[in-house]
Design a protein around this motif. Structure first.
Motif, short mmCIF file in Angstrom:
data_model
loop_
_atom_site.label_atom_id
_atom_site.label_comp_id
_atom_site.label_asym_id
_atom_site.label_seq_id
_atom_site.Cartn_x
_atom_site.Cartn_y
_atom_site.Cartn_z
N ALA A 94 -11.97 -4.99 -29.08
CA ALA A 94 -12.69 -4.08 -29.97
C ALA A 94 -12.48 -2.69 -29.38
CB ALA A 94 -14.18 -4.41 -29.98
N THR A 95 -12.33 -1.70 -30.26
CA THR A 95 -12.09 -0.35 -29.73
C THR A 95 -13.25 0.08 -28.83
OG1 THR A 95 -12.97 0.57 -31.79
CG2 THR A 95 -10.58 0.43 -31.60
N GLY A 96 -14.42 -0.43 -29.09
CA GLY A 96 -15.59 -0.08 -28.29
C GLY A 96 -15.60 -0.73 -26.90
N PRO A 98 -8.91 3.12 -28.68
CA PRO A 98 -8.90 4.36 -29.47
C PRO A 98 -7.76 5.28 -29.01
CG PRO A 98 -11.12 3.87 -28.70
CD PRO A 98 -10.18 2.93 -27.98
N THR A 135 -7.55 1.33 -34.29
CA THR A 135 -8.79 1.18 -35.06
C THR A 135 -8.96 -0.29 -35.40
OG1 THR A 135 -9.97 1.66 -37.14
CG2 THR A 135 -7.58 1.76 -37.22
N ASP A 136 -10.21 -0.72 -35.53
CA ASP A 136 -10.51 -2.10 -35.93
C ASP A 136 -10.64 -2.23 -37.44
OD1 ASP A 136 -10.57 -2.65 -33.29
OD2 ASP A 136 -12.72 -3.04 -33.14
#
Lengths: 437, 437
Positions: free
Chosen positions: B234-236, B273, B301-302
């Motif tokens: 996940a980008t996070g 990102p 990006t997701d």
């Protein structure tokens, strides 16, 4: 000159339009007004066109996408172009530019406005050239008054932003010729203007009579989008003397228009190697006093005809991250033929991906939240939520549906060895083992 | 241990293999030998596999593309996977990884080698897990010896590079759990390894018995591709503690293997990102002593399931520019289903675009020349030369052919208002006018 929204913003008046844009962007109306006053933000809506929502473009706002459509003199399928406009808006384009050069241009423009209820941009020089070609048999015989008549027609018919190649001057043209270029000019409007200038041995009327343009724009509170006639058309031409010289002129014109209360965007390249994209954004922002930057691509390689939506998405993402505000889509048909409806849809989607990637890289809060929601939906194997959050729910749903997995929770790529499932199962197995002992 | 090409390079022996790679890359054999000796370059070819050309990957070399294929336990269409391998190589993939988990895995591997005469990579843990699932009914009951037996089988059958998730350790796993993540682990091999570790309350045998792996690899002069089990999904989750902690371990293992004369690549993220991509490349290059960096995407990006070849091309281009050496393709089917043949082709093309964009940004001479040739062909309206230079001649030719213009020299996008044509015509018109006066 009549009062424009820049004048209002400078007086501290927070209009309904500013409030509407503020709501869309989740920002304060004061922020929008300040951006307008400084020329960092534009609201693209002709004051004759109250049937569409106002759209903000510029510093601090979400990144916007434009889709070009339009007939050519070879291909005159008006219904086809209207369908492209509809598809572009459905796919998420925020604005449409009608670049038609074939057929009854004012009628087509009117139809495009109906088909695409979003801000409309045009390049009046195309119609002026087409009219002159019909009337004088050469567009080089176009007169200055004929050109400004077309511009006024466009504004009176409600066009929200005009691409005008005011920076194509004899001074820059000479510089380009002296240095030499692989591709010379590839901007259609720029090349037409340069050809007119060469033939008539006169400077560009959009430059010499810029005040006429400013006055007309003020009357309709339209936005001038200063075109980059010298944008590089080959990666080897990027960031050269001609491009930079024109950009300096555009910054001067932007400053002048802003002083008169006229909104300005500045257009940018073009074909630019990846390592030069950031510098191009920085230069535009600096030389044009942070006016909204509207980029075409940039295309980071010349080697992928048939895939220029991808080369454009790469350049667009990096440009957006660096501060570009408005991305003109590029379709897979670029350099090869007029795009069809599917090309238009793919072009818009590729630009939306670039925009989101840029927003995330800039840390824009709305985009970051949406990313987290998507990641969480993936973690929960909640497919419906994933489709809903996807840039293109139709394609996402369709692709998975083509090969449904045996186990509903996973996808057919990894099947039962899905990393997410494996972890969830392992935790359960471990708990069961621990419970037994 | 037997002598590997690293040992030979250190002695200054310039083997036929090094010479072949040097010729492919238009570099000196000494450059290749020095890169091998320092661990900056690998030549991926198992010494049992003399039927394929050796392939160089690493610092100073052109950027390479890998395509993954393979059955899953849900979808067991072996002929379909072989067709994908063939299509991937035809489309320009330099290597293929067979990630099959369903069917007679050794037989499939043999068939893939025949279908795709390029270096082959595998993840032996998949076959080990599949065998254990069949034998013990749970892959968690896999023994260390069983795992190493599979690894030896892979090497003996000629596999050129092995993805091994040696950095998935209890230490890093605990750190990930303590900090928390949106997606935990998304690497299939990493997740299987972690599940095994949790169940057995033991550290990863690929870590604790790394020397066994090194010794086996040396025997076949194969390349270890150190997998990133903790790559963000996940980008996070990007660039977090778990990811970096694993990368430190991988750098330690890389150093140890290199000392033993075993070639190492290091695998990298993942979902990252755009603003973190460059830092990720820098960290890998620093912590892993400039070992070749093999990236999966990165996906910037997701939010674009159905278009992850594009999100991957954006990240891949920036990673390549920053120094990544080897791009694993991502197809439009990623996150949704097993890719089909068309997805494979699109995935390879998107990665090739990313590679070329990165090479151009790095200023690699061969790529720069090819760009200039293409730009010149465009300038001359030489369509055949444009197709020939295109990354995908078939698609470029096909797209233009769908809507041929009235005037053969231009395309249907601008028709007679083609910028290039306008300039050429204007020069002629001006010359004619001058001749008259």
């Amino acid at each position: 000159m009549n009062e424009t929204r820049i004048h209002q913003a400078r007086k501290g008046i927070l209009t309904d339009e500013m409030q509407a844009v503020a709501r869309q962007e989740n920002l304060s109306p004061e922020f929008i007004a300040e951006g307008l006053a400084k020329g960092h933000i534009v609201i693209t809506r002709n004051n004759k066109r109250t049937d569409i929502a106002p759209l903000g473009i510029g510093k601090g706002l979400s990144i916007k996408i434009n889709a070009n459509i339009g007939t050519s003199r070879d291909l005159l399928d008006i219904e086809g172009e209207l369908e492209k406009a509809r598809v572009a808006v459905e796919a998420g384009a925020h604005t449409v530019m009608d670049l038609s050069t074939g057929g009854d241009l004012p009628a087509i423009r009117k139809d495009v406005m109906k088909a695409a209820p979003v801000p409309l941009g045009t390049v009046p020089f195309y119609e002026a050239a087409a009219r002159a070609l019909d009337k004088h048999s050469s567009f080089c015989l176009l007169t200055e008054d004929e050109l400004f008549d077309v511009i006024e027609d466009h504004l009176a018919s409600g066009v929200d932003f005009l691409t005008v190649h005011c920076g194509v001057t004899l001074g820059t043209l000479g510089r380009m010729e002296k240095e030499g270029r692989i591709m010379d000019m590839v901007s259609r409007g720029g090349a037409l203007t340069a050809a007119w200038m060469r033939y008539n041995e006169k400077d560009n009327p959009l430059f010499t009579s810029f005040d006429r343009l400013v006055e007309l724009s003020a009357r309709y509170d339209a936005t001038l989008s200063l075109g980059d006639g010298f944008r590089p058309g080959a990666t080897g031409d990027a960031t050269d003397r001609a491009q930079l010289h024109e950009l300096i002129t555009l910054g001067e014109l932007q400053q002048h228009a802003l002083e008169q209360g006229v909104q300005v965007m500045v257009e940018g390249p073009g074909h630019v190697p990846l390592d030069q994209v950031q510098a191009n954004v920085l230069l535009q922002k600096r030389l044009c006093h942070e006016a909204p930057f509207y980029v075409l691509g940039p295309l980071v390689t010349d080697l992928a005809p048939g895939y220029d939506h991808i080369t454009g998405a790469i350049g667009g993402a990096v440009a957006a991250w660096a501060g570009a505000d408005f991305l003109c889509y590029v379709t897979p048909a670029e350099h090869l033929r007029l795009p069809d409806v599917d090309d238009v849809r793919q072009g818009v989607m590729a630009s939306r991906i670039a925009a989101v990637a840029g927003e995330l890289a800039r840390g824009m809060p709305g985009t970051r939240e949406r990313e987290h929601k998507m990641s969480k939906a993936r973690r929960m194997q909640d497919w419906d939520a994933q489709y809903e959050l996807a840039i293109d729910p139709t394609v996402a749903r369709g692709r998975r549906g083509e090969a449904p997995p045996a186990d509903e929770s996973v996808c057919s790529m990894c099947g039962e060895f899905c990393a997410i499932k494996v972890q969830n199962d392992a935790k359960e197995a471990k708990a069961a083992k621990t419970a037994k002992t």
